[in-house]
Design an enzyme around this catalytic site. Structure first.
Site, mmCIF file in Angstrom:
data_model
loop_
_atom_site.group_PDB
_atom_site.id
_atom_site.type_symbol
_atom_site.label_atom_id
_atom_site.label_comp_id
_atom_site.label_asym_id
_atom_site.label_seq_id
_atom_site.Cartn_x
_atom_site.Cartn_y
_atom_site.Cartn_z
ATOM 1 N N GLU A 1 -6.630 -7.656 -0.578
ATOM 2 C CA GLU A 1 -6.338 -7.716 0.650
ATOM 3 C C GLU A 1 -8.505 -7.138 0.888
ATOM 4 O OE1 GLU A 1 -4.364 -4.945 3.724
ATOM 5 O OE2 GLU A 1 -2.583 -5.190 2.967
ATOM 6 N N GLU B 1 0.821 -1.014 0.937
ATOM 7 C CA GLU B 1 0.471 -0.015 -0.055
ATOM 8 C C GLU B 1 1.122 1.469 -0.167
ATOM 9 O OE1 GLU B 1 -2.287 -0.477 3.525
ATOM 10 O OE2 GLU B 1 -4.319 -1.282 1.913
HETATM 11 C C1 GLA Z 1 -4.561 -2.266 4.957
HETATM 12 C C2 GLA Z 1 -2.623 -3.257 5.316
HETATM 13 C C3 GLA Z 1 -2.356 -4.537 6.186
HETATM 14 C C4 GLA Z 1 -3.441 -4.625 7.179
HETATM 15 C C5 GLA Z 1 -4.544 -4.481 7.079
HETATM 16 C C6 GLA Z 1 -5.374 -3.558 8.173
HETATM 17 O O1 GLA Z 1 -4.849 -2.524 3.914
HETATM 18 O O2 GLA Z 1 -1.940 -3.402 4.638
HETATM 19 O O3 GLA Z 1 -1.528 -4.905 6.192
HETATM 20 O O4 GLA Z 1 -2.813 -3.901 8.394
HETATM 21 O O5 GLA Z 1 -4.693 -2.868 6.081
HETATM 22 O O6 GLA Z 1 -7.187 -3.596 7.297
#
Ligand code: GLA
Length: 652
Positions: A313, A156
């Site tokens: 995710e 991210e």
């Molecule tokens: C983000 C991060 C993950 C985790 C999630 C939790 O998407 O990439 O590592 O912290 O949030 O929702």
């Protein structure tokens, strides 16, 4: 030109199913339990090593890959693919202790200290040197590993560290501005520095928009946002170059954040950087929660040009970072996952595999909860895995173009929500999602497309708060209407060019002719004010004082107060098409009848039977139709069976 690749694997097409896997948080013996349970759930892929830098390089230049070898071998022996992270998302303590100059500085001049994650300056040369060394080590070591199916660059990018106001950032910002503007004159013009004695005589005088006595220069703020995205892209490219050199056959990606109010990265041209698009999405509670999920998935699918993308995710249930972290209700795990699939994802992956025992995310849901495999959650995960296996025929299919589009533009999002505006209550994305909800209510599919997308095949295009309209975009929209397209836009659209300079002569400059109207003054509303319209809807937030051309049709007028009798919603025939305008915030319920009228005038009808419209979302990939129950009640689909509450039917 973009060439899409997919995770490297052989065998029949399938939907991938998996999670972030963080084995370093657990003793070795747990890993065996992990892979056993992964097999039971039908996990096909994990993202590994995202936050492992401190374990992979416990001291400067001392690498410890033994444990990661072990995990990769174990996963491979169990037929589980590895999307291997480059592990550079979060620098280890030894690095920030030795080089505190990599820590970001906020706009107030405060250091962002270690203790959380992602505390590195995107412009830091020192950080880059260390991070790229790690990437090279990893790529060299695992180039031939049979489990390796994709590279996951950082994580991210920009999630916590996009804006850094350090001296190093200032220097890089100046270089970026120099290549954008070439001359001081051009910069002074673009930034409108005749205002408030801001004229610059030399590049060295320029700073990032640090805390200032009052509103900082708006174009400086916009350019700093653009610069900050470009810096991260440049960083991504540096990692990718090493991965390409050492592992040309392994696709490279990074997880986007097309989700909710996350607004800092304009992904419009990032898709050219990744071998396949990957996205992370988390829902926020509220009446449009599911619509927002669908909107984000839809936009991700269109960023990917209609090709399959990878849901990297989302959550099996609650997250841990909202004020109140709501657990998912029965049916929502499948429905959320399949809504992403309906909009083009060929993967359903979660954060994370096993719920953490310690650390800031221990209350974040996972595929394998604290309760263990003997849990409703794990049983639901196993059932989802089985369902996805049965949907292998979906893999590889493309999004089917919708009869309408909603334009999404990060530049307008940034610019429309800057300070010192007619109101500070305006929310760009909320307006866009409201229109999307209205399309769902009408049972009409709409593609959420980046502003650069070709519009020619869409009979109807909605451009909510398209605030920034450079001359070429204005011409493109006008031609679209002239050639028979039906455009609908809203308040605060077409107000400025790319430099955030107002288009003069009455708003909205570049669309005035097509819209057949002219606005001399905005009249935003106070929180306790409403504007009644004579079509029975109610506006909030905004009104405009509009003068219409003789051939402009007024579809609704304001009914009361100062604005009584003035046009509120208009439609202007122009060339072979039409251009519509909505001058106030109607919200999803108010937009629904207004949109219905625009759609019927444009001859666009629902593909759903009347009794399903609004209750069911339709999404289509090639010859596969997804019917998503938007309600908490069962729905009879006639010959196609019955939708459970929050259920999804996938029909061929
Ligand atoms: C983000 C991060 C993950 C985790 C999630 C939790 O998407 O990439 O590592 O912290 O949030 O929702």
């Amino acid at each position: 030109m973009r060439t899409t690749r997919w995770v490297r694997r052989s065998g029949a097409p399938r939907l991938e199913f998996g999670a972030d896997y963080n084995p370093e948080q657990w003793p070795r013996e747990v890993w065996d339990d992990d892979v056993r349970a992964m097999r039971e759930a039908g996990v096909t892929i994990v993202s590994l090593g995202i936050f492992s830098w401190a374990r992979l390089e416990p001291a400067d230049g001392a690498f410890d890959f033994g444990w990661l070898d072990d995990v990769l071998d174990l996963l491979h022996a169990n037929d589980i693919l590895v999307d291997l992270a480059t592990a550079t998302a979060s620098p280890p303590p030894w690095l920030t202790a030795a080089h505190p100059e990599i820590l970001p500085i906020d706009r107030n001049g405060n250091t962002i200290w270690p203790g959380g994650r992602q505390h590195w300056r995107p412009t830091s040369k020192t950080f880059r040197t260390y991070a790229l060394r790690l990437v090279r080590e990893l790529a060299t070591r695992y180039a031939e590993h049979p489990a390796l199916c994709a590279w996951h660059v950082s994580n991210e990018l920009g999630c916590h560290n996009i804006y850094d106001y350090s001296d190093e950032a200032a220097q890089a910002f100046r270089e970026w501005l120099r290549s954008r503007y070439r001359t001081m004159d051009a910069l002074n013009h673009a930034w409108g520095t005749a205002f408030w004695s801001q004229h610059y005589g030399d590049w060295s005088e320029i700073l990032p928009p640090r805390i200032a006595a009052t509103q900082p220069n708006p174009t400086q703020q916009l350019d700093f946002k653009r610069f900050s995205v470009d810096v991260l892209r440049d960083y991504y490219r540096a990692e990718k170059a090493i991965l390409r050199e050492l592992t040309p056959d392994i696709p490279v990606t990074t997880n986007f954040m097309v989700a909710g109010a996350v607004k800092d990265i304009d992904y419009t041209d990032w898709v050219d950087e990744v071998d396949f698009v990957a996205n992370d999405h988390y829902r926020h509670p509220g009446p449009q929660s599911l619509d927002e999920l669908s909107f984000s998935a839809n936009l991700t699918g269109n960023l990917a040009g209609g090709e399959p993308w990878f849901l990297m995710e989302h959550s099996t249930s609650a997250v841990n970072w909202q004020p109140v972290n709501v657990a998912k209700r029965p049916g929502e795990l499948d429905r959320d996952s399949l809504t992403h699939v309906a909009h083009g994802s060929d993967a359903v992956s979660f954060f994370q595999w096993r719920q953490s025992r310690a650390g800031a995310e221990k209350y974040h849901s996972a595929m394998l909860p604290h309760a263990g495999t003997d849990s409703a959650m794990f049983r639901s995960v196993v059932a989802l895995g089985e369902r996805l296996r049965g949907l292998a025929f979906v893999a590889g299919t493309r999004r089917k173009k919708a009869p309408a589009a909603i334009i999404f533009d990060w530049q307008s999002w940034w610019a429309a929500e800057q300070d010192s505006h007619p109101t500070d209550r305006l929310l760009y994305r909320r307006e866009a999602v409201d229109w999307y909800t209205a399309f769902l209510n009408a049972g009409v599919r709409a593609d959420v497309v980046p502003v650069t997308a070709s519009l020619t095949d869409y009979p109807v295009v909605v451009a909510p708060i398209l605030h920034v309209i450079p001359a070429d975009l204005g011409a493109r929209l006008t031609t679209y209407v002239q050639n028979g397209g039906h455009l609908v836009t809203t308040y605060f659209s077409g107000i400025v060019d790319e430099n955030d300079h107002i288009w003069l002569g009455g708003y909205p400059g570049p669309l005035r002719d097509a819209l057949g109207l002219r606005i001399e003054e905005f009249a935003p509303l106070l929180d306790d004010e409403q504007a009644e319209l004579d079509n029975g809807t109610t506006g909030t937030l905004w009104t405009d004082r509009i003068e219409v051309a003789p051939d402009t049709e007024v579809l609704a007028s304001y009914k009361t107060g100062e604005m009584a009798g003035r046009p509120a919603v208009t439609r202007h025939p122009f060339g072979a098409g039409s251009a519509g305008y909505v001058s106030t915030r109607l919200g999803p319920d108010g937009i629904t009848p207004v949109l219905a009228e625009f759609l019927s005038r444009a001859g666009v009808t629902s593909e759903l039977p009347p009794d399903l419209r609004g209750r069911v979302e339709l999404a289509v990939r090639d010859n596969v139709r997804f019917l998503i129950n938007r309600t908490d009640d069962p729905i009879d689909l006639g010959p196609d069976g019955r939708l459970a509450p929050r259920g999804v039917a996938v029909l061929r």
